[in-house]
Design an enzyme around this catalytic site. Sequence first.
Site, PDB file in Angstrom:
ATOM      1  N   TYR A   1       0.816  -1.223   0.000  1.00  0.00           N
ATOM      2  CA  TYR A   1       0.000   0.000   0.000  1.00  0.00           C
ATOM      3  C   TYR A   1       0.849   1.272   0.000  1.00  0.00           C
ATOM      4  O   TYR A   1       0.676   2.139   0.855  1.00  0.00           O
ATOM      5  CB  TYR A   1      -0.947   0.017   1.211  1.00  0.00           C
ATOM      6  CG  TYR A   1      -1.653  -1.297   1.458  1.00  0.00           C
ATOM      7  CD1 TYR A   1      -2.690  -1.713   0.608  1.00  0.00           C
ATOM      8  CD2 TYR A   1      -1.290  -2.132   2.508  1.00  0.00           C
ATOM      9  CE1 TYR A   1      -3.325  -2.924   0.818  1.00  0.00           C
ATOM     10  CE2 TYR A   1      -1.920  -3.348   2.712  1.00  0.00           C
ATOM     11  CZ  TYR A   1      -2.936  -3.731   1.865  1.00  0.00           C
ATOM     12  OH  TYR A   1      -3.564  -4.925   2.066  1.00  0.00           O
TER      13      TYR A   1
ATOM     14  N   TYR B   1     -12.473  -7.498   6.862  1.00  0.00           N
ATOM     15  CA  TYR B   1     -11.346  -7.563   5.927  1.00  0.00           C
ATOM     16  C   TYR B   1     -11.032  -9.032   5.641  1.00  0.00           C
ATOM     17  O   TYR B   1     -10.903  -9.838   6.564  1.00  0.00           O
ATOM     18  CB  TYR B   1     -10.099  -6.874   6.502  1.00  0.00           C
ATOM     19  CG  TYR B   1      -8.906  -7.051   5.599  1.00  0.00           C
ATOM     20  CD1 TYR B   1      -8.763  -6.276   4.444  1.00  0.00           C
ATOM     21  CD2 TYR B   1      -7.945  -8.028   5.845  1.00  0.00           C
ATOM     22  CE1 TYR B   1      -7.702  -6.470   3.578  1.00  0.00           C
ATOM     23  CE2 TYR B   1      -6.875  -8.225   4.983  1.00  0.00           C
ATOM     24  CZ  TYR B   1      -6.767  -7.443   3.855  1.00  0.00           C
ATOM     25  OH  TYR B   1      -5.718  -7.648   2.988  1.00  0.00           O
TER      26      TYR B   1
ATOM     27  N   ASP C   1     -13.353 -16.749   8.692  1.00  0.00           N
ATOM     28  CA  ASP C   1     -12.004 -16.359   8.279  1.00  0.00           C
ATOM     29  C   ASP C   1     -11.174 -16.175   9.551  1.00  0.00           C
ATOM     30  O   ASP C   1     -11.254 -15.141  10.209  1.00  0.00           O
ATOM     31  CB  ASP C   1     -12.080 -15.067   7.448  1.00  0.00           C
ATOM     32  CG  ASP C   1     -10.713 -14.555   7.047  1.00  0.00           C
ATOM     33  OD1 ASP C   1      -9.697 -15.083   7.541  1.00  0.00           O
ATOM     34  OD2 ASP C   1     -10.652 -13.605   6.237  1.00  0.00           O
TER      35      ASP C   1
ATOM     36  N   LYS D   1      -1.526 -16.686   8.005  1.00  0.00           N
ATOM     37  CA  LYS D   1      -0.686 -15.869   8.874  1.00  0.00           C
ATOM     38  C   LYS D   1       0.175 -16.684   9.856  1.00  0.00           C
ATOM     39  O   LYS D   1       1.271 -17.071   9.505  1.00  0.00           O
ATOM     40  CB  LYS D   1      -1.535 -14.818   9.577  1.00  0.00           C
ATOM     41  CG  LYS D   1      -1.991 -13.739   8.567  1.00  0.00           C
ATOM     42  CD  LYS D   1      -2.468 -12.469   9.214  1.00  0.00           C
ATOM     43  CE  LYS D   1      -2.491 -11.316   8.230  1.00  0.00           C
ATOM     44  NZ  LYS D   1      -3.815 -10.965   7.729  1.00  0.00           N
TER      45      LYS D   1
HETATM   46  C1  LIG Z   1      -4.357 -10.938   6.411  1.00  0.00           C
HETATM   47  C2  LIG Z   1      -5.725 -11.450   6.262  1.00  0.00           C
HETATM   48  C3  LIG Z   1      -6.144 -12.025   5.041  1.00  0.00           C
HETATM   49  C4  LIG Z   1      -5.266 -12.084   3.824  1.00  0.00           C
HETATM   50  O1  LIG Z   1      -4.114 -12.850   4.013  1.00  0.00           O
HETATM   51  P1  LIG Z   1      -2.846 -12.641   3.045  1.00  0.00           P
HETATM   52  O2  LIG Z   1      -1.906 -13.715   3.457  1.00  0.00           O
HETATM   53  O3  LIG Z   1      -2.346 -11.255   3.306  1.00  0.00           O
HETATM   54  O4  LIG Z   1      -3.337 -12.802   1.651  1.00  0.00           O
HETATM   55  C5  LIG Z   1      -7.435 -12.505   4.980  1.00  0.00           C
HETATM   56  N1  LIG Z   1      -8.278 -12.445   6.031  1.00  0.00           N
HETATM   57  C6  LIG Z   1      -7.889 -11.914   7.219  1.00  0.00           C
HETATM   58  C7  LIG Z   1      -8.854 -11.897   8.360  1.00  0.00           C
HETATM   59  C8  LIG Z   1      -6.614 -11.385   7.371  1.00  0.00           C
HETATM   60  O5  LIG Z   1      -6.243 -10.844   8.541  1.00  0.00           O
END
Ligand SMILES: *Cc1c(COP(=O)(O)O)cnc(C)c1O
Length: 429
Positions: free
Chosen positions: A17, A144, A245, A274
Amino acid sequence: MQVDDLSFDQRHIWHPYTSMTKPLPTYWVTSADRCELILKDGRRLVDGMSSWWAAVHGYNHPVINQAMNEQIARMPHVMFGGITHSPAVALCRRLISLTPEGLDCVFLADSGSVAVEVAIKMALQYWQGRKEPRYEFLALRKGYHGDTFGAMSICDPYSSMHRLYRGYLAPHKFIEPPKCRFDDVWNEEDGVPLIALLEAYHYKLAAIVLEPIVQGTGGMRFYHPEYLRLARDLSNKYGILLIADEIATGFGRTGEWFGCNHAGISPDILCVGKALTGGVLTLSATLTCRHVADTISNSDAGCFMHGPTFMANPLACAAANASISLLEDEQWKSCVAAIANQLKSGLLPLINHPRVIDVRVLGAIGVVETTHPVNMATLQRWFVDHGVWIRPFGRLIYLMPPYIISSSELTKLIEAIVECLDLPSHFLL
Ligand SMILES: *Cc1c(COP(=O)(O)O)cnc(C)c1O
């Protein structure tokens, strides 16, 4: 003539970004060890970010390094089409046993965003399998889910990314997220938007998608577990899928293994990423239940239609196995609880500061929400000059340190936040 490396970086390399014409400053890191990042000029910074939720064991962990070294010597990569290997099998066994009940089928992908794409595709193929194609998702405002197109389409629609790509993004349904905080008394009002939208529109929806308990990058908000139970009950009632997620919340960050554990629910599809590898390599996984997997597999397509080149990369799987093995004795629970206590005693009093509108702590996450946006470039430099690595954004200054952080290191991070609030030049007033 060779331009120096930092100028080359500014001139030629995109960072997350940032602008190519007015890039934000970057800091040259030569190594990282435990909870410290070591700069080229020798300065050592206490890390408050865990490299974006990922480095839960800190850096340069001997157990993860050794597992990776052994895997490199044996086989860093091999294709996953028609081939399998023990790092993947061991990892999938672990994921199935650690995640909430019923998530028995694992798809290994290469980043969080791709795990979300895979979850979306699973939901679409599930409805194809039911001979009732559905294309719309219900997501929360301030959510997100990643930067690829499917993931972006379910992120908060008022954030800039939606504005930028409108017309290309698939349209979905959004509702206000719950307001009730994690440890408030549950307020039934918070469920009304979800109940109302589902009542009116459930027959068009493929799935509800949400980040359990913590809305991360979309605002660092912590909401009440009762909302998750409601989402589970309603998705059962209407026969639509629930996608969790857990890419940010997975592996202990909130004080439980997964955000869903706070509510005692199992989603139909769950994404992790992550911290999956302890922050050393990119790897993600999307898990689903047997019913969804069978419905997809018995559809006309006959299979699930995704297969990344680096699927189940053995080196990344070996790192993930090592990282999870370090969590399995659950000692992280007392580390995260101690971090939570220290964050609470250090940050919560800031609620009385004139430049602060809210402070919140959950597990190893501490957030200070300010009245005005931060001046990222000047505040970041000030933090570096004060020996800490904290990367604020917008009106949010937050910490999510490695679980192994010492209380004196955490004190240093907290004191930097307390002090920075008194300097008006750090804020865009
Ligand atoms: C960081 C994140 C993503 C995306 O993961 P990347 O490895 O950056 O593509 C998706 N969902 C959540 C909740 C996140 O924190």
